[in-house]
Structure formats: C-alpha cells, structure tokens
Design a protein around this motif. Structure first.
Motif, PDB file in Angstrom:
ATOM      1  N   THR A 135       1.777  19.312  66.858  1.00 24.02           N
ATOM      2  CA  THR A 135       1.040  20.308  66.090  1.00 24.02           C
ATOM      3  C   THR A 135       2.003  21.278  65.412  1.00 24.02           C
ATOM      4  OG1 THR A 135      -0.809  20.167  67.648  1.00 24.02           O
ATOM      5  CG2 THR A 135      -0.730  22.108  66.219  1.00 24.02           C
ATOM      6  N   THR A 136       3.006  21.721  66.145  1.00 23.91           N
ATOM      7  CA  THR A 136       4.011  22.638  65.596  1.00 23.91           C
ATOM      8  C   THR A 136       4.775  21.984  64.454  1.00 23.91           C
ATOM      9  OG1 THR A 136       4.243  23.748  67.739  1.00 23.91           O
ATOM     10  CG2 THR A 136       6.054  24.014  66.154  1.00 23.91           C
ATOM     11  N   TRP A 137       5.125  20.712  64.630  1.00 19.62           N
ATOM     12  CA  TRP A 137       5.858  19.997  63.584  1.00 19.62           C
ATOM     13  C   TRP A 137       5.021  19.889  62.309  1.00 19.62           C
ATOM     14  CZ3 TRP A 137       5.232  15.706  60.549  1.00 19.62           C
ATOM     15  CH2 TRP A 137       6.374  15.213  59.896  1.00 19.62           C
ATOM     16  N   ILE A 138       3.766  19.546  62.450  1.00 17.05           N
ATOM     17  CA  ILE A 138       2.875  19.423  61.288  1.00 17.05           C
ATOM     18  C   ILE A 138       2.714  20.776  60.598  1.00 17.05           C
ATOM     19  CG2 ILE A 138       0.486  18.986  60.579  1.00 17.05           C
ATOM     20  CD1 ILE A 138       0.439  16.813  62.818  1.00 17.05           C
ATOM     21  N   ARG A 139       2.559  21.830  61.380  1.00 14.10           N
ATOM     22  CA  ARG A 139       2.410  23.169  60.800  1.00 14.10           C
ATOM     23  C   ARG A 139       3.658  23.542  59.994  1.00 14.10           C
ATOM     24  NH1 ARG A 139       1.428  25.586  65.197  1.00 14.10           N
ATOM     25  NH2 ARG A 139      -0.844  25.416  65.089  1.00 14.10           N
ATOM     26  N   SER A 140       4.835  23.232  60.521  1.00 17.60           N
ATOM     27  CA  SER A 140       6.077  23.540  59.809  1.00 17.60           C
ATOM     28  C   SER A 140       6.180  22.747  58.513  1.00 17.60           C
ATOM     29  CB  SER A 140       7.282  23.228  60.711  1.00 17.60           C
ATOM     30  OG  SER A 140       7.289  24.046  61.853  1.00 17.60           O
ATOM     31  N   ALA A 141       5.780  21.476  58.543  1.00 20.58           N
ATOM     32  CA  ALA A 141       5.818  20.647  57.336  1.00 20.58           C
ATOM     33  C   ALA A 141       4.829  21.167  56.293  1.00 20.58           C
ATOM     34  CB  ALA A 141       5.508  19.203  57.690  1.00 20.58           C
ATOM     35  N   GLN A 142       3.699  21.693  56.738  1.00 17.79           N
ATOM     36  CA  GLN A 142       2.732  22.282  55.801  1.00 17.79           C
ATOM     37  C   GLN A 142       3.305  23.533  55.151  1.00 17.79           C
ATOM     38  OE1 GLN A 142      -0.586  22.774  58.526  1.00 17.79           O
ATOM     39  NE2 GLN A 142      -1.731  21.124  57.538  1.00 17.79           N
ATOM     40  N   GLN A 143       3.939  24.364  55.960  1.00 14.02           N
ATOM     41  CA  GLN A 143       4.527  25.592  55.428  1.00 14.02           C
ATOM     42  C   GLN A 143       5.631  25.284  54.423  1.00 14.02           C
ATOM     43  OE1 GLN A 143       5.721  27.514  59.068  1.00 14.02           O
ATOM     44  NE2 GLN A 143       3.670  28.330  59.474  1.00 14.02           N
ATOM     45  N   ASP A 144       6.231  24.111  54.551  1.00 18.56           N
ATOM     46  CA  ASP A 144       7.282  23.676  53.630  1.00 18.56           C
ATOM     47  C   ASP A 144       6.696  22.941  52.425  1.00 18.56           C
ATOM     48  OD1 ASP A 144       9.973  23.621  52.981  1.00 18.56           O
ATOM     49  OD2 ASP A 144      10.333  21.693  53.958  1.00 18.56           O
ATOM     50  N   LYS A 148      -0.436  17.954  53.464  1.00 15.63           N
ATOM     51  CA  LYS A 148      -1.681  18.508  52.931  1.00 15.63           C
ATOM     52  C   LYS A 148      -2.303  19.522  53.899  1.00 15.63           C
ATOM     53  CE  LYS A 148      -3.134  14.348  50.385  1.00 15.63           C
ATOM     54  NZ  LYS A 148      -4.179  13.301  50.295  1.00 15.63           N
ATOM     55  N   ALA A 149      -3.171  20.343  53.352  1.00 13.80           N
ATOM     56  CA  ALA A 149      -3.897  21.327  54.152  1.00 13.80           C
ATOM     57  C   ALA A 149      -4.866  20.605  55.088  1.00 13.80           C
ATOM     58  CB  ALA A 149      -4.659  22.294  53.243  1.00 13.80           C
ATOM     59  N   VAL A 150      -4.651  20.778  56.368  1.00 11.12           N
ATOM     60  CA  VAL A 150      -5.507  20.207  57.402  1.00 11.12           C
ATOM     61  C   VAL A 150      -5.231  20.992  58.674  1.00 11.12           C
ATOM     62  CG1 VAL A 150      -3.758  18.498  58.084  1.00 11.12           C
ATOM     63  CG2 VAL A 150      -6.158  18.079  58.633  1.00 11.12           C
ATOM     64  N   LEU A 196       1.107   9.210  56.839  1.00 14.23           N
ATOM     65  CA  LEU A 196       1.795   9.745  55.665  1.00 14.23           C
ATOM     66  C   LEU A 196       1.116   9.320  54.369  1.00 14.23           C
ATOM     67  CD1 LEU A 196       5.504   9.249  56.805  1.00 14.23           C
ATOM     68  CD2 LEU A 196       4.187  11.379  56.726  1.00 14.23           C
ATOM     69  N   GLY A 197       0.490   8.151  54.382  1.00 14.50           N
ATOM     70  CA  GLY A 197      -0.233   7.710  53.192  1.00 14.50           C
ATOM     71  C   GLY A 197      -1.347   8.665  52.814  1.00 14.50           C
ATOM     72  N   TRP A 198      -1.903   9.338  53.809  1.00 14.95           N
ATOM     73  CA  TRP A 198      -2.996  10.268  53.537  1.00 14.95           C
ATOM     74  C   TRP A 198      -2.528  11.719  53.439  1.00 14.95           C
ATOM     75  CZ3 TRP A 198      -7.526  10.372  51.503  1.00 14.95           C
ATOM     76  CH2 TRP A 198      -8.378  11.447  51.707  1.00 14.95           C
ATOM     77  N   TYR A 199      -1.597  12.127  54.274  1.00 18.83           N
ATOM     78  CA  TYR A 199      -1.275  13.549  54.389  1.00 18.83           C
ATOM     79  C   TYR A 199      -0.007  13.998  53.651  1.00 18.83           C
ATOM     80  CZ  TYR A 199      -4.850  14.284  57.960  1.00 18.83           C
ATOM     81  OH  TYR A 199      -6.049  14.400  58.630  1.00 18.83           O
ATOM     82  N   GLU A 200       0.910  13.095  53.366  1.00 18.20           N
ATOM     83  CA  GLU A 200       2.159  13.532  52.752  1.00 18.20           C
ATOM     84  C   GLU A 200       1.961  13.961  51.308  1.00 18.20           C
ATOM     85  OE1 GLU A 200       6.843  12.135  52.223  1.00 18.20           O
ATOM     86  OE2 GLU A 200       5.312  10.647  52.739  1.00 18.20           O
ATOM     87  N   ILE A 201       2.580  15.062  50.914  1.00 14.34           N
ATOM     88  CA  ILE A 201       2.582  15.543  49.542  1.00 14.34           C
ATOM     89  C   ILE A 201       3.918  15.149  48.916  1.00 14.34           C
ATOM     90  CG2 ILE A 201       2.564  17.552  48.020  1.00 14.34           C
ATOM     91  CD1 ILE A 201       0.890  18.997  50.130  1.00 14.34           C
ATOM     92  N   HIS A 202       3.869  14.340  47.877  1.00 17.39           N
ATOM     93  CA  HIS A 202       5.093  13.924  47.199  1.00 17.39           C
ATOM     94  C   HIS A 202       5.458  14.918  46.090  1.00 17.39           C
ATOM     95  CE1 HIS A 202       5.176  10.048  49.244  1.00 17.39           C
ATOM     96  NE2 HIS A 202       3.862  10.022  49.079  1.00 17.39           N
ATOM     97  N   ALA A 203       6.711  14.987  45.781  1.00 16.33           N
ATOM     98  CA  ALA A 203       7.211  15.998  44.832  1.00 16.33           C
ATOM     99  C   ALA A 203       6.550  15.870  43.462  1.00 16.33           C
ATOM    100  CB  ALA A 203       8.723  15.891  44.701  1.00 16.33           C
ATOM    101  N   ASP A 204       6.163  14.658  43.098  1.00 19.09           N
ATOM    102  CA  ASP A 204       5.603  14.449  41.759  1.00 19.09           C
ATOM    103  C   ASP A 204       4.074  14.460  41.754  1.00 19.09           C
ATOM    104  OD1 ASP A 204       5.425  12.173  43.268  1.00 19.09           O
ATOM    105  OD2 ASP A 204       5.732  10.806  41.580  1.00 19.09           O
ATOM    106  N   LYS A 205       3.497  14.910  42.878  1.00 18.36           N
ATOM    107  CA  LYS A 205       2.038  14.937  42.969  1.00 18.36           C
ATOM    108  C   LYS A 205       1.580  16.313  43.432  1.00 18.36           C
ATOM    109  CE  LYS A 205       1.503  10.020  44.145  1.00 18.36           C
ATOM    110  NZ  LYS A 205       0.954   9.082  45.155  1.00 18.36           N
ATOM    111  N   THR A 206       0.356  16.627  43.108  1.00 20.26           N
ATOM    112  CA  THR A 206      -0.262  17.862  43.617  1.00 20.26           C
ATOM    113  C   THR A 206      -1.162  17.483  44.760  1.00 20.26           C
ATOM    114  OG1 THR A 206      -2.062  17.617  42.026  1.00 20.26           O
ATOM    115  CG2 THR A 206      -0.204  19.013  41.398  1.00 20.26           C
ATOM    116  N   PRO A 207      -1.372  18.412  45.734  1.00 22.60           N
ATOM    117  CA  PRO A 207      -2.203  18.076  46.879  1.00 22.60           C
ATOM    118  C   PRO A 207      -3.635  17.736  46.475  1.00 22.60           C
ATOM    119  CG  PRO A 207      -1.275  20.317  47.032  1.00 22.60           C
ATOM    120  CD  PRO A 207      -0.831  19.746  45.737  1.00 22.60           C
ATOM    121  N   ALA A 208      -4.219  16.781  47.181  1.00 19.86           N
ATOM    122  CA  ALA A 208      -5.594  16.364  46.896  1.00 19.86           C
ATOM    123  C   ALA A 208      -6.564  17.412  47.404  1.00 19.86           C
ATOM    124  CB  ALA A 208      -5.866  15.038  47.547  1.00 19.86           C
TER     125      ALA A 208
END
Length: 208
Positions: A135-144, A148-150, A196-208
């Motif tokens: 949970t902590t890891w996911i939260r840190s990746a979101q802050q970075d 995606k927001a979840v 990652l297919g669902w939650y990862e935000i790529h640099a060339d994309k905006t969050p869904a």
C-alpha cells in the motif's frame, strides 16, 4: 548457534505438537492433554509454558508473522521502472508463499479462526498490517505521478489476490503442491501485466 536449553527444547516440542494437533484435529477438538502426549511431556509442563490453548495459538500466529516478515520489501524508487520494482516486491512475496512452513502455519491458523470471530479478527488485522508495504509503495508511486488515482489499499489487495489465487489458497485449502519456480515466474509476470496494464501512467499518456 549454541544448543537449546532443556526448557527451550521442551517449549519448542510443545509448540510443534500443538501445531500438529491443530492441523490434524482442529483447534476446538485439540486438548492440552493431547498436546502434552504428542510432545512427550507432562501436562503440567505444558501449562508452565502456556496457560491455555489460546496462548499456544498466539505463539503460532507470532511464528506465522515472523515467517512472513523474513522477506525484506524494498521502498519505492523514482529512478527505477515500476515493473522492475513491482517484480522485486512480488518475488519477495512469492518466496513467502512458497515456504512450506508458512503455509502449514497458515492452514492451521485459518482452521482455528473459522469458528471464532475474535481469532479471525486478529488474523485479518495482522495480515493487513503485513500487506501495508505494498500500500505504501503504491501511494508513493501515485504521488510521483506514475500510478492512476485509486485507493492504495484496494489496489494492493488486488495484486495480492493475483498471487494468492495460484500460490496460497490452492495449497492451503486443497493441499495442492507448491508452485515450481517456473510457475511462480509465470504468475508474477501475469500479475504485472494485469496490474500495470490498468494502473500505470505512461509519460506520453494522461490518466484515464
């Protein structure tokens, strides 16, 4: 490591006997008499170490948590790909799930909690604490800005479920064999693809 003292050896034999009795006969049916007989010690010796079955169960849970904590989980790193980091986390988790002692303890613990909401609550609470690392890891990746927001706890439960569906529940409930290293790798990579297919935000994309 120095040899265990006699009293420590007796305590260990009592714990192992309790685990075996709980596994074979269930928590409710197991008696301190049966544990003493299996450990080949007197009933008084059992009570000197553990005043009740609940104390023995608490000792067993403590060993379960210690076994789960034996694999270190790395913290989030901004300069490393999400897939590489998450693979490292899942590989550590898989090592725990592939530990036969951990699964044996988990099997006993689950059996003992079925008829006791209080014991079940203890089990669930401690399990949630253990999975807080994800949970902590996911939260840190979101802050970075990379996930995606979840709700982080929800996403962490999802990825744990992807592993446990193959590497925990079949072994604990159906006594299926441990996964081979090849199968473990397949499960981990599939979980990475889905998560990652669902939650990862790529640099060339905006969050869904």
């Amino acid at each position: 490591m120095p040899p265990l003292r006699l009293t420590d050896r007796k305590r260990e034999s009592i714990v192992q006997a309790a685990i075996a009795e709980f596994r074979d006969n269930g928590f409710e049916v197991t008696s301190m008499d049966r544990i003493a007989a299996r450990a080949e010690v007197s009933k008084r010796t059992v009570y000197n170490h553990f005043p009740s079955k609940e104390e023995l169960f608490a000792e067993m849970l403590q060993r379960l948590w210690a076994s789960a904590d034996s694999q270190p989980y790395p913290a989030y790193r901004a300069d490393v790909s999400l897939r590489e980091q998450l693979r490292e986390l899942l590989d550590s988790k898989m090592k725990t799930l592939a530990n036969s002692s951990f699964l044996d303890l988990a099997r006993v613990a689950i059996g003992a909690t079925i008829h006791s909401p209080e014991r079940a609550q203890t089990w669930v609470s401690r399990l949630s604490e253990r999975e807080e690392t994800f949970t902590t890891w996911i939260r840190s990746a979101q802050q970075d800005g990379r996930i995606k927001a979840v709700e982080p706890g929800f996403a962490a439960s999802q990825i744990h479920a992807l592993l446990k569906a193959f590497a925990f529940w079949p072994q604990v409930t159906l006594n299926e064999p441990l996964l081979t290293p090849e199968k473990q790798a397949t499960v981990v990579e599939s979980a990475l693809d889905l998560f990652l297919g669902w939650y990862e935000i790529h640099a060339d994309k905006t969050p869904a």
